[in-house]
Enzyme design. Structure first.
Site, short mmCIF file in Angstrom:
data_model
loop_
_atom_site.label_atom_id
_atom_site.label_comp_id
_atom_site.label_asym_id
_atom_site.label_seq_id
_atom_site.Cartn_x
_atom_site.Cartn_y
_atom_site.Cartn_z
N HIS A 66 -2.91 10.89 -27.83
CA HIS A 66 -3.20 9.54 -27.34
C HIS A 66 -3.96 8.74 -28.40
O HIS A 66 -3.75 7.53 -28.53
CB HIS A 66 -4.04 9.60 -26.05
CG HIS A 66 -3.24 9.96 -24.83
ND1 HIS A 66 -3.83 10.36 -23.66
CD2 HIS A 66 -1.90 9.98 -24.61
CE1 HIS A 66 -2.88 10.61 -22.76
NE2 HIS A 66 -1.71 10.40 -23.31
N ARG A 108 0.80 -1.24 0.00
CA ARG A 108 0.00 0.00 0.00
C ARG A 108 0.83 1.28 0.00
O ARG A 108 0.35 2.33 0.43
CB ARG A 108 -0.99 0.02 1.17
CG ARG A 108 -2.00 -1.12 1.11
CD ARG A 108 -3.21 -0.87 1.96
NE ARG A 108 -4.00 -2.09 2.06
CZ ARG A 108 -3.84 -3.00 3.03
NH1 ARG A 108 -2.97 -2.78 3.99
NH2 ARG A 108 -4.58 -4.07 3.03
N LYS A 145 5.42 22.85 -14.69
CA LYS A 145 4.63 21.68 -14.33
C LYS A 145 4.44 21.60 -12.83
O LYS A 145 3.33 21.29 -12.35
CB LYS A 145 5.30 20.40 -14.85
CG LYS A 145 4.48 19.17 -14.48
CD LYS A 145 4.62 18.01 -15.40
CE LYS A 145 3.60 16.94 -15.01
NZ LYS A 145 3.74 15.71 -15.76
N GLU A 204 7.17 18.16 -25.38
CA GLU A 204 6.62 18.51 -24.06
C GLU A 204 7.18 19.85 -23.58
O GLU A 204 6.50 20.61 -22.90
CB GLU A 204 6.92 17.41 -23.04
CG GLU A 204 6.25 16.07 -23.34
CD GLU A 204 4.76 16.00 -22.99
OE1 GLU A 204 4.22 16.92 -22.35
OE2 GLU A 204 4.12 15.00 -23.38
N GLU A 212 -5.66 16.44 -10.54
CA GLU A 212 -6.30 16.78 -11.81
C GLU A 212 -7.81 16.97 -11.70
O GLU A 212 -8.58 16.29 -12.38
CB GLU A 212 -5.95 15.74 -12.87
CG GLU A 212 -6.30 16.24 -14.27
CD GLU A 212 -5.59 15.44 -15.36
OE1 GLU A 212 -4.47 14.99 -15.17
OE2 GLU A 212 -6.22 15.30 -16.42
N HIS A 238 5.55 8.88 -27.88
CA HIS A 238 4.56 9.73 -27.21
C HIS A 238 4.74 11.21 -27.58
O HIS A 238 3.78 11.90 -27.94
CB HIS A 238 4.69 9.54 -25.69
CG HIS A 238 3.81 10.44 -24.88
ND1 HIS A 238 2.43 10.33 -24.87
CD2 HIS A 238 4.11 11.48 -24.07
CE1 HIS A 238 1.93 11.27 -24.09
NE2 HIS A 238 2.92 11.97 -23.58
N ASN A 275 -2.52 18.50 -20.61
CA ASN A 275 -2.87 17.56 -21.67
C ASN A 275 -3.00 18.21 -23.03
O ASN A 275 -3.53 17.60 -23.96
CB ASN A 275 -4.16 16.82 -21.30
CG ASN A 275 -3.89 15.74 -20.27
OD1 ASN A 275 -3.06 14.89 -20.47
ND2 ASN A 275 -4.59 15.80 -19.16
N ARG A 304 -4.81 21.25 -13.82
CA ARG A 304 -3.82 20.27 -14.25
C ARG A 304 -4.14 19.66 -15.61
O ARG A 304 -3.24 19.25 -16.35
CB ARG A 304 -3.70 19.14 -13.21
CG ARG A 304 -2.62 18.15 -13.59
CD ARG A 304 -2.19 17.27 -12.44
NE ARG A 304 -1.18 16.33 -12.90
CZ ARG A 304 -0.45 15.56 -12.12
NH1 ARG A 304 -0.61 15.62 -10.83
NH2 ARG A 304 0.44 14.74 -12.61
N LYS A 358 1.99 11.19 -11.48
CA LYS A 358 1.14 10.26 -12.23
C LYS A 358 1.94 9.00 -12.51
O LYS A 358 3.02 9.06 -13.10
CB LYS A 358 0.72 10.88 -13.57
CG LYS A 358 -0.41 11.86 -13.42
CD LYS A 358 -0.99 12.19 -14.79
CE LYS A 358 -2.13 13.16 -14.67
NZ LYS A 358 -2.67 13.54 -16.01
N HIS A 396 -2.66 16.15 -26.07
CA HIS A 396 -2.64 14.75 -25.64
C HIS A 396 -3.89 13.97 -26.03
O HIS A 396 -3.81 12.76 -26.20
CB HIS A 396 -2.45 14.66 -24.12
CG HIS A 396 -1.02 14.87 -23.69
ND1 HIS A 396 -0.32 16.02 -23.97
CD2 HIS A 396 -0.14 14.05 -23.03
CE1 HIS A 396 0.91 15.92 -23.48
NE2 HIS A 396 1.05 14.74 -22.90
#
Lengths: 368, 368
Positions: free
Chosen positions: A257, A126, A232, A190, A242, A270, A250, A246, A148, A253
């Site tokens: 994606h 955990r 960032k 980026e 997010e 990417h 993207n 935030r 993330k 993206h």
């Protein structure tokens, strides 16, 4: 130390009790001061891949010192390895070694290694400590900041994951010397993104320093990485999980994606997909009347100067884009949410692009 | 409503922005007021098992209403299904349904279903809403409160998981009418645990109400569940991620986990193993001079009146216990940490039991 070598700089990511430093410098990867203060205990597992291990694993281990219980796990390289099965290999290695909650995972590699190792750390017993040592430009400016973590699912990118912050990020700009040019370019996508989202000065700086960056000038690289991470870090500090701002990270993206998923992960990098995606976001912002033609051209020129692709893959039509975009994590119920540009340096979240406009835009773009 | 039916009661678990209510009552499972306010959006996946589905799935669905997009996933029953592979089935179901971040997972079943569904929610798109509807006494008083989610690994129980809080917990005491007696008894082990840890009054209450609890008196059940959840909620609120006091909730669990792991999960029920483990913790506390013989006997009598086993499995010796205990998540580096009793109603975390004493204690216990 040679004359081109910038002194290490440190940036703090402010997230209350989860705050952590980002150290940026040349040849800092083997520096004990960068790593040892952030270990949770004596047990350390370094996770890396077959490409990076021969280049940097020995230096990193030397930096950790020989009074620790250090294990290593060397995974295959590539986006196709970003699966739950790879994360299970990390958990198996931790349990085989009998590591407890005071262990520390160190991710040595690009975004794939960082995302998987972070996710493994988030869920081992955990949650245990981890340190990011990103070795690609993309991971240095993007995936190593913000917590993330996760893996891909056959039905979508990063569908399984967690928010989990590292104890520290150590960015060694010297590692970029061994990075393939195509990956350096992907990382620059980026970097450009941060400028487009909210830093017009940085956009101008990039226009004058793109050649130096592509020529691996360490002072320029260090500056570009620091500014990217600072932007960032500010955004993440304002919105860790997010819920709002935030999502602006993207930019490019949603389209990107869709391209990556449609081509099969790993065919387009990417950053390349995000580069094309930002070009698409710029064009759509123009169609909505938010950008002037000259601004669109300025962005295209910068993307092209970084070596990024502007055109969609030849096999993608509007339908292919829309199908993939409907599964995007940003969507609320059935509305597609996009990050667009109200102006250069001013991104916004937009979920009422008229469906017909979006479709005709995608048709026009994919035929171009 | 019949005369035995207690009115619903609500307890709030105070965890700042992650606070949530626990509703306890008879036949509340199909009550829209208990479920609908806690949904994140219109997409709902109910995860349950083959035993519980025929009994309660229809009522729960009726309570959700017919204006939502409700899917269901019915998994096999049993601790052996508490694996990453089962969680992958949940993720597959969510992705097949095209569910986004505004979906809600509802766990209908015992601790296994709750832990797996919670973990699936924690990591689907990096975290979505979930609601616990626990249908066993054990899960009602233990696993539905506190946000611990996860699955077992062949090398250890709950080794993979996350802290993730539900939006609400709905406890329907009427579901205990269909619970096998052995499982009711296993749940009573955790109820007794709260009394032993820090509630001497509750210990006395249990001594006088054990027959009523085993006879399914709803008023007594509701009281026992409320007091158990309140104690757990207080402890969790003080220490959400188990840095300190929360570890006390593991009274009997270090020994108990060793028993469960050694026998193979599912042969001894978790509560049965914890019952024997609490008996062991009491005996060891006596050997350390903290409890009087009469207090040890009082605990043994209460455990026995609940129907719990006191003796270790015949096939476990001291070595078998120690091997399993060394992997316990509470340990710091190589020291075994135990929760013991300084007095009845006053548990403490203890990591300097002399190894020789622990070994001779385990030898004596396993030979008894």
């Amino acid at each position: 130390m040679n004359a081109r070598q910038a002194p290490p700089r440190t940036l703090n990511v402010a997230l209350e009790e989860r705050s952590y430093p980002i150290h940026i410098g040349s040849q800092v990867l083997g520096d004990p001061a960068m790593l040892r203060p952030y270990l949770a205990g004596r047990q350390v597992l370094i996770v890396t891949n077959e490409t990076v291990a021969p280049l940097y694993l020995a230096s990193l281990k030397q930096g950790l010192g020989d009074d620790l219980e250090v294990r290593e796990l060397i995974l295959p390289d590539g986006e196709h390895t970003k699966t739950l099965a790879s994360v299970e290999r990390i958990w198996d290695a931790l349990l085989e070694a009998g590591f407890n909650r005071q262990c520390t995972l160190v991710a040595l590699g690009g975004g794939v290694i960082g995302d998987m190792t972070g996710y493994a750390a988030a869920c081992y017993q955990r949650g245990v400590a981890f340190i990011q040592v990103p070795t690609t430009l993309l991971s240095q400016v993007d995936s190593s900041v913000g917590g993330k973590t996760g893996v891909n699912h056959p039905r979508g990118k990063n569908m399984i994951g967690a928010f989990w912050q590292p104890r520290a990020v150590v960015i060694d700009t010297a590692t970029l010397a061994t990075l393939p040019g195509r990956e350096l370019t992907a990382g620059l996508a980026e970097v450009i993104k941060y400028a487009l989202i909210r830093d017009l000065d940085f956009l101008a700086w990039l226009e004058t320093h793109m050649a130096a960056l592509r020529g691996l000038d360490e002072t320029s690289l260090s500056e570009a990485i620091l500014r990217s991470c600072a932007t960032k870090a500010e955004i993440v500090a304002a919105d860790e999980t997010e819920q709002g701002v935030r999502a602006l990270l993207n930019l490019g993206h949603t389209f990107g994606h869709a391209i990556e998923a449609h081509q099969g992960y790993g065919y387009w990098l990417h950053g390349e997909a995000v580069g094309a995606g930002m070009h698409m976001a710029t064009l759509l912002s123009r169609q909505l009347g938010w950008l002037a033609e000259v601004e669109v051209e300025r962005v295209s020129a910068l993307l092209a100067s970084a070596g990024l692709p502007l055109a969609a893959p030849a096999n993608m039509d509007a339908k292919a884009f829309l199908e993939r975009m409907r599964l995007d994590k940003k969507n609320r119920d059935s509305r597609i949410r996009l990050v667009l540009l109200r102006a250069l340096g001013d991104a916004c979240l937009h979920d009422d692009t008229p469906p017909a406009l979006l479709e005709s835009f995608l048709e026009g773009y994919s035929r171009a």
